[in-house]
Every structure is written in structure tokens, then in C-alpha cells.
Design a protein around this motif. Structure first.
Motif, PDB file in Angstrom:
ATOM      1  N   GLY A 115       1.043  12.361  -1.619  1.00 50.50           N
ATOM      2  CA  GLY A 115       0.060  12.415  -0.548  1.00 50.50           C
ATOM      3  C   GLY A 115      -1.228  11.740  -0.972  1.00 50.50           C
ATOM      4  N   GLY A 116      -1.902  11.084  -0.036  1.00 55.75           N
ATOM      5  CA  GLY A 116      -3.134  10.371  -0.372  1.00 55.75           C
ATOM      6  C   GLY A 116      -4.187  10.488   0.706  1.00 55.75           C
ATOM      7  N   ILE A 117      -5.415  10.329   0.303  1.00 56.49           N
ATOM      8  CA  ILE A 117      -6.549  10.309   1.215  1.00 56.49           C
ATOM      9  C   ILE A 117      -7.504   9.218   0.750  1.00 56.49           C
ATOM     10  CG2 ILE A 117      -7.783  12.096  -0.096  1.00 56.49           C
ATOM     11  CD1 ILE A 117      -8.917  13.073   2.602  1.00 56.49           C
ATOM     12  N   MET A 118      -8.187   8.595   1.711  1.00 56.71           N
ATOM     13  CA  MET A 118      -9.099   7.507   1.356  1.00 56.71           C
ATOM     14  C   MET A 118     -10.358   7.584   2.217  1.00 56.71           C
ATOM     15  SD  MET A 118      -8.337   3.406   1.096  1.00 56.71           S
ATOM     16  CE  MET A 118      -7.220   3.649  -0.279  1.00 56.71           C
ATOM     17  N   TYR A 119     -11.486   7.389   1.554  1.00 61.75           N
ATOM     18  CA  TYR A 119     -12.771   7.292   2.233  1.00 61.75           C
ATOM     19  C   TYR A 119     -13.177   5.824   2.240  1.00 61.75           C
ATOM     20  CZ  TYR A 119     -17.744   7.811   3.280  1.00 61.75           C
ATOM     21  OH  TYR A 119     -18.989   7.699   3.837  1.00 61.75           O
ATOM     22  N   ASN A 120     -13.412   5.279   3.438  1.00 59.27           N
ATOM     23  CA  ASN A 120     -13.700   3.863   3.603  1.00 59.27           C
ATOM     24  C   ASN A 120     -15.144   3.662   4.028  1.00 59.27           C
ATOM     25  OD1 ASN A 120     -10.678   2.780   3.641  1.00 59.27           O
ATOM     26  ND2 ASN A 120     -10.779   4.588   4.959  1.00 59.27           N
ATOM     27  N   ALA A 121     -15.960   3.098   3.159  1.00 58.25           N
ATOM     28  CA  ALA A 121     -17.347   2.765   3.487  1.00 58.25           C
ATOM     29  C   ALA A 121     -17.455   1.253   3.687  1.00 58.25           C
ATOM     30  CB  ALA A 121     -18.280   3.252   2.394  1.00 58.25           C
ATOM     31  N   ASP A 122     -18.658   0.777   3.900  1.00 52.59           N
ATOM     32  CA  ASP A 122     -18.835  -0.650   4.155  1.00 52.59           C
ATOM     33  C   ASP A 122     -18.495  -1.501   2.938  1.00 52.59           C
ATOM     34  OD1 ASP A 122     -19.629  -0.112   6.736  1.00 52.59           O
ATOM     35  OD2 ASP A 122     -21.767   0.012   6.216  1.00 52.59           O
ATOM     36  N   GLN A 123     -18.980  -1.096   1.760  1.00 51.84           N
ATOM     37  CA  GLN A 123     -18.776  -1.911   0.571  1.00 51.84           C
ATOM     38  C   GLN A 123     -17.860  -1.272  -0.467  1.00 51.84           C
ATOM     39  OE1 GLN A 123     -23.130  -3.013  -0.284  1.00 51.84           O
ATOM     40  NE2 GLN A 123     -22.030  -4.862  -0.871  1.00 51.84           N
ATOM     41  N   PHE A 124     -17.536   0.004  -0.298  1.00 49.46           N
ATOM     42  CA  PHE A 124     -16.704   0.638  -1.314  1.00 49.46           C
ATOM     43  C   PHE A 124     -15.699   1.592  -0.669  1.00 49.46           C
ATOM     44  CE2 PHE A 124     -20.184   3.608  -0.698  1.00 49.46           C
ATOM     45  CZ  PHE A 124     -19.564   4.849  -0.736  1.00 49.46           C
ATOM     46  N   ASN A 125     -14.634   1.858  -1.415  1.00 48.08           N
ATOM     47  CA  ASN A 125     -13.598   2.804  -1.014  1.00 48.08           C
ATOM     48  C   ASN A 125     -13.374   3.804  -2.140  1.00 48.08           C
ATOM     49  OD1 ASN A 125     -13.179   1.357   1.354  1.00 48.08           O
ATOM     50  ND2 ASN A 125     -11.422   0.244   0.530  1.00 48.08           N
ATOM     51  N   ARG A 181      -5.462   6.880  10.368  1.00 49.88           N
ATOM     52  CA  ARG A 181      -6.888   7.185  10.232  1.00 49.88           C
ATOM     53  C   ARG A 181      -7.199   8.438  11.033  1.00 49.88           C
ATOM     54  NH1 ARG A 181     -11.519   2.779  11.635  1.00 49.88           N
ATOM     55  NH2 ARG A 181     -10.494   2.906  13.683  1.00 49.88           N
ATOM     56  N   VAL A 182      -7.919   9.401  10.410  1.00 49.58           N
ATOM     57  CA  VAL A 182      -8.241  10.658  11.086  1.00 49.58           C
ATOM     58  C   VAL A 182      -9.697  10.701  11.541  1.00 49.58           C
ATOM     59  CG1 VAL A 182      -6.434  11.943   9.912  1.00 49.58           C
ATOM     60  CG2 VAL A 182      -8.698  11.780   8.867  1.00 49.58           C
ATOM     61  N   SER A 183     -10.511   9.816  11.028  1.00 45.37           N
ATOM     62  CA  SER A 183     -11.895   9.698  11.488  1.00 45.37           C
ATOM     63  C   SER A 183     -12.346   8.262  11.217  1.00 45.37           C
ATOM     64  CB  SER A 183     -12.811  10.697  10.777  1.00 45.37           C
ATOM     65  OG  SER A 183     -12.967  10.365   9.411  1.00 45.37           O
ATOM     66  N   GLU A 184     -13.600   7.980  11.518  1.00 47.69           N
ATOM     67  CA  GLU A 184     -14.090   6.610  11.358  1.00 47.69           C
ATOM     68  C   GLU A 184     -13.985   6.123   9.919  1.00 47.69           C
ATOM     69  OE1 GLU A 184     -18.162   3.977  12.110  1.00 47.69           O
ATOM     70  OE2 GLU A 184     -18.080   6.091  12.692  1.00 47.69           O
ATOM     71  N   LYS A 185     -14.167   7.012   8.956  1.00 49.24           N
ATOM     72  CA  LYS A 185     -14.189   6.584   7.555  1.00 49.24           C
ATOM     73  C   LYS A 185     -13.102   7.221   6.685  1.00 49.24           C
ATOM     74  CE  LYS A 185     -19.155   5.643   7.432  1.00 49.24           C
ATOM     75  NZ  LYS A 185     -18.983   4.176   7.292  1.00 49.24           N
ATOM     76  N   ALA A 195       0.817  -1.223   0.000  1.00 50.56           N
ATOM     77  CA  ALA A 195       0.000   0.000   0.000  1.00 50.56           C
ATOM     78  C   ALA A 195       0.846   1.268   0.000  1.00 50.56           C
ATOM     79  CB  ALA A 195      -0.931   0.004   1.211  1.00 50.56           C
ATOM     80  N   GLY A 196       1.989   1.257   0.649  1.00 50.35           N
ATOM     81  CA  GLY A 196       2.818   2.455   0.719  1.00 50.35           C
ATOM     82  C   GLY A 196       3.277   2.947  -0.629  1.00 50.35           C
ATOM     83  N   SER A 197       3.405   2.062  -1.607  1.00 51.88           N
ATOM     84  CA  SER A 197       3.849   2.460  -2.944  1.00 51.88           C
ATOM     85  C   SER A 197       2.682   2.831  -3.850  1.00 51.88           C
ATOM     86  CB  SER A 197       4.661   1.324  -3.588  1.00 51.88           C
ATOM     87  OG  SER A 197       3.847   0.182  -3.826  1.00 51.88           O
ATOM     88  N   TRP A 198       1.441   2.654  -3.371  1.00 51.47           N
ATOM     89  CA  TRP A 198       0.267   3.025  -4.145  1.00 51.47           C
ATOM     90  C   TRP A 198      -0.414   4.234  -3.505  1.00 51.47           C
ATOM     91  CZ3 TRP A 198      -0.966   1.215  -8.874  1.00 51.47           C
ATOM     92  CH2 TRP A 198      -0.301   0.063  -9.294  1.00 51.47           C
ATOM     93  N   ASN A 199      -1.248   3.978  -2.527  1.00 54.53           N
ATOM     94  CA  ASN A 199      -1.893   5.058  -1.778  1.00 54.53           C
ATOM     95  C   ASN A 199      -1.614   4.821  -0.303  1.00 54.53           C
ATOM     96  OD1 ASN A 199      -3.495   6.978  -0.607  1.00 54.53           O
ATOM     97  ND2 ASN A 199      -5.336   6.501  -1.796  1.00 54.53           N
ATOM     98  N   PRO A 200      -0.673   5.583   0.285  1.00 59.00           N
ATOM     99  CA  PRO A 200      -0.297   5.332   1.688  1.00 59.00           C
ATOM    100  C   PRO A 200      -1.437   5.536   2.674  1.00 59.00           C
ATOM    101  CG  PRO A 200       0.660   7.398   0.883  1.00 59.00           C
ATOM    102  CD  PRO A 200       0.096   6.688  -0.309  1.00 59.00           C
ATOM    103  N   ALA A 201      -2.530   6.157   2.241  1.00 59.10           N
ATOM    104  CA  ALA A 201      -3.681   6.309   3.128  1.00 59.10           C
ATOM    105  C   ALA A 201      -4.309   4.975   3.470  1.00 59.10           C
ATOM    106  CB  ALA A 201      -4.716   7.230   2.481  1.00 59.10           C
ATOM    107  N   GLY A 202      -4.015   3.930   2.690  1.00 55.68           N
ATOM    108  CA  GLY A 202      -4.580   2.611   2.966  1.00 55.68           C
ATOM    109  C   GLY A 202      -3.800   1.800   3.976  1.00 55.68           C
ATOM    110  N   LEU A 203      -2.683   2.307   4.466  1.00 54.15           N
ATOM    111  CA  LEU A 203      -1.845   1.545   5.398  1.00 54.15           C
ATOM    112  C   LEU A 203      -2.519   1.313   6.749  1.00 54.15           C
ATOM    113  CD1 LEU A 203       1.636   3.202   4.732  1.00 54.15           C
ATOM    114  CD2 LEU A 203       1.080   0.799   4.361  1.00 54.15           C
ATOM    115  N   TRP A 204      -3.428   2.174   7.146  1.00 49.48           N
ATOM    116  CA  TRP A 204      -3.960   2.162   8.514  1.00 49.48           C
ATOM    117  C   TRP A 204      -4.658   0.847   8.894  1.00 49.48           C
ATOM    118  CZ3 TRP A 204      -9.067   1.434   9.909  1.00 49.48           C
ATOM    119  CH2 TRP A 204      -9.986   1.429   8.861  1.00 49.48           C
ATOM    120  N   VAL A 205      -5.087   0.061   7.908  1.00 50.99           N
ATOM    121  CA  VAL A 205      -5.859  -1.151   8.208  1.00 50.99           C
ATOM    122  C   VAL A 205      -5.018  -2.250   8.846  1.00 50.99           C
ATOM    123  CG1 VAL A 205      -7.476  -0.677   6.334  1.00 50.99           C
ATOM    124  CG2 VAL A 205      -5.482  -2.126   5.901  1.00 50.99           C
TER     125      VAL A 205
END
Length: 317
Positions: A228-238, A167-171, A50-60
Motif C-alpha cells: 500500500g502507498g500514499i503520496m503527497y504532491n506539492a508544486d515542487q516536491f513529492n 487521487r483522494v484530494s487535491e494533493k 509506478a505500479g511496481s514502486w509506489n502505486p499512489a503515483g499512478l493517478w497522474v
């Protein structure tokens, strides 16, 4: 004769520099899973790469992880052109990705850091050409000449990425990475030209005149970029958004030309030469890049992903 020499010089220049024009400007991430998805991974970015794509996804990731990709590639076959034959008979057996990530707490905030190594691309090829014809002899008349060209080249730019995500918030999660680009390309080109019945200007005799040229190229690659990256994480989609800052990718080439001319089997020092062309710098200014990624989980084992990128290249006369 002048026409054949000009053609030989052009061929030698093309052979000596062909490979170095094949630099890939795709600086997105690496990894077998992401590549198998066609590179549509900016909205997914949930594994050890994930770090080489979108580092915002590392938090999982909740614990340390190590990943590696190993490839074996045995290309075969030839491609014939008007003047040359390209033989793709190389072989590679190497690690193409190495990745490590681990959670870390900074001032009470949970982060996940990663280090990723990848080979951006690799190319190996052997080219050969055989030419023959007649030339105008100094003083009149024609005679036969023959020419052989061979070239072998290997290119391997690489990248080293340091990334951090949280992660900065729930999603919503954010991340940033620093990319170091390095690598080397080497090429060896050999040319031999033989002229039959070449006249000796000091006597009426003729003999075989030959010229051997060896060109050695070594190119090193370097560059540094920030993402820099940001990601919105929902139940079925990102949904992932990536911004890659403008940066410069440089290649520095050192060339060595060795020329040996002989007449009737005897070396001609006044027609032989060694030339060094060092520190030839090519600088590629890469523009800002925006990328939007979307992924949707159709089922537990089926995902649909889509990426769109914008790169602000512009053409100039």
C-alpha cells in the motif's frame, strides 16, 4: 584416500548449491529510469512503472500507456580462487520489464490500473576446478588421483504486479498493489575422480578406477505480497510512503544425483547409484517493510530524490 573423498564431497556440494544461495531479497520495483536513479523512486513514481514502486503515483496518467525495457548484457572475465575458476561468460538479450496502464472509472471515482512484469535479477555463471594429489591405497602405499569439477547455473526470479491508484484530494493520492513472485533456477554439476593403480581385492593386479557424478538441480520460486502507498504532491516536491506487508518467499528444489563407477574400463553396478531428492522446501519469511521517498524538482530538467527503507529483520541463534 578418505581425506580426498571428503574434500571431493564438500566441493561437489558447494558447486551444486552455490547459485541457489544468491537469491536477492530486493523486491522493490523495476524500470530503467528508476534503476538509473539508484532506486530512489518511491517519492517520484510517475511513469509507466509506478505500479511496481509506489502505486499512489499512478493517478497522474490520463490515458493508456505501454512501456518495455530490453537489455543486452555480455559479461566477460574470470575470477580464480584456491579451488575453482569462475567464468562469467554468459549473455542475455531479453525484455526485463513490460508495463501497461490505463485509467478506469469505478463508481464515479477515477482510478488508474496497471500490470507490470519484471525480472527481479538474473545470474549466469560457469565454475570449474581441477585437483590432483596422492591417496592412501587400500592395503598400503600411495598412488596418484585427479579430479575435475564443472558447474553451470542460471537463475531468473520474476514478478508480476497488479496495481491500482487514485487521487483522494487535491494533493494526496493512494494506491495498492498485489505482487506475484515466480521463476526458476537450474544448475548442472559434473564431477570426475580418477584413481591410478587402484588394487583389485580379488587379485594382486591394479587398474584405473574412476567415478563420474552428475548433479541436476531445478529450483522454482513462488511468493505473494501486498503493498500500500500514499503520496503527497506539492508544486515542487513529492513525499511518498510505502508499506509492504510481510510475506513468504519460497524456493522448492528437486535434485538428481547420477553416479557411475568403473574399474579397468568396466562399469561397477554395485558402486553406481541414482538418487532423487525432491521437494526440498526453503521458506524465507520477509518482514514488514516501510519506505519513505522524497523528490524535489530543482529545475525543469533536474530532480533530487531520496529514499529510506526499514525492514524488520531479526537474527536468531
Amino acid at each position: 584416500m578418505m581425506r580426498s573423498l571428503v574434500r571431493s564431497a564438500v566441493l561437489l556440494l558447494v558447486f551444486a548449491t552455490t547459485g541457489f544461495s544468491q537469491i536477492s531479497f530486493d523486491f522493490t520495483g523495476a524500470g530503467s529510469r528508476a534503476r538509473a536513479m539508484g532506486g530512489a523512486f518511491i517519492g517520484v513514481s510517475d511513469d509507466v512503472t509506478a505500479g511496481s514502486w509506489n502505486p499512489a503515483g499512478l493517478w497522474v496518467h490520463e490515458g493508456p500507456k505501454f512501456g518495455a525495457g530490453y537489455g543486452t548484457f555480455l559479461p566477460r572475465g574470470e575470477a580464480e580462487g584456491n579451488l575453482s575458476v569462475a567464468d562469467q561468460s554468459g549473455s542475455w538479450n531479453k525484455f526485463h520489464t513490460l508495463n501497461f496502464l490505463a485509467p478506469v472509472r469505478i463508481r464515479g471515482q477515477q482510478f488508474v490500473g496497471s500490470v507490470s512484469y519484471s525480472r527481479i535479477f538474473e545470474d549466469y555463471q560457469t565454475l570449474s576446478a581441477n585437483l590432483s594429489g596422492t591417496y592412501l591405497r587400500p592395503g598400503g602405499g600411495t598412488a596418484a588421483f585427479s579430479e575435475t569439477l564443472t558447474s553451470e547455473s542460471h537463475f531468473e526470479p520474476r514478478s508480476l504486479t497488479f496495481a491500482l491508484g487514485t487521487r483522494v484530494s487535491e494533493k494526496i493520492s493512494i494506491g495498492a498493489s498485489a505482487d506475484i513472485y515466480l521463476g526458476k533456477a537450474v544448475s548442472e554439476t559434473r564431477q570426475n575422480i580418477t584413481w591410478q593403480d587402484y588394487p583389485d581385492f580379488d587379485s594382486p593386479q591394479t587398474a584405473v578406477r574412476s567415478q563420474d557424478v552428475l548433479v541436476l538441480d531445478t529450483t522454482t520460486f513462488s511468493g505473494f505480497g501486498l503493498t500500500g502507498g500514499i503520496m503527497y504532491n506539492a508544486d515542487q516536491f513529492n513525499i511518498g510512503l510505502l508499506v509492504r506487508a510481510p510475506f513468504s518467499f519460497e524456493s522448492t528444489t528437486d535434485q538428481k544425483f547420477f553416479t557411475l563407477t568403473s574399474y579397468a574400463g568396466l562399469a561397477q553396478p554395485d558402486q553406481s547409484d541414482t538418487t532423487f531428492l525432491d521437494n526440498q522446501l526453503l521458506k524465507y519469511d520477509l518482514p514488514i517493510m516501510f519506505a519513505l521517498g522524497f523528490s524535489y524538482n530543482l529545475s525543469e530538467n533536474l530532480m533530487w530524490a531520496f529514499d529510506a527503507e526499514y525492514r524488520g529483520f531479526e537474527g536468531r541463534d
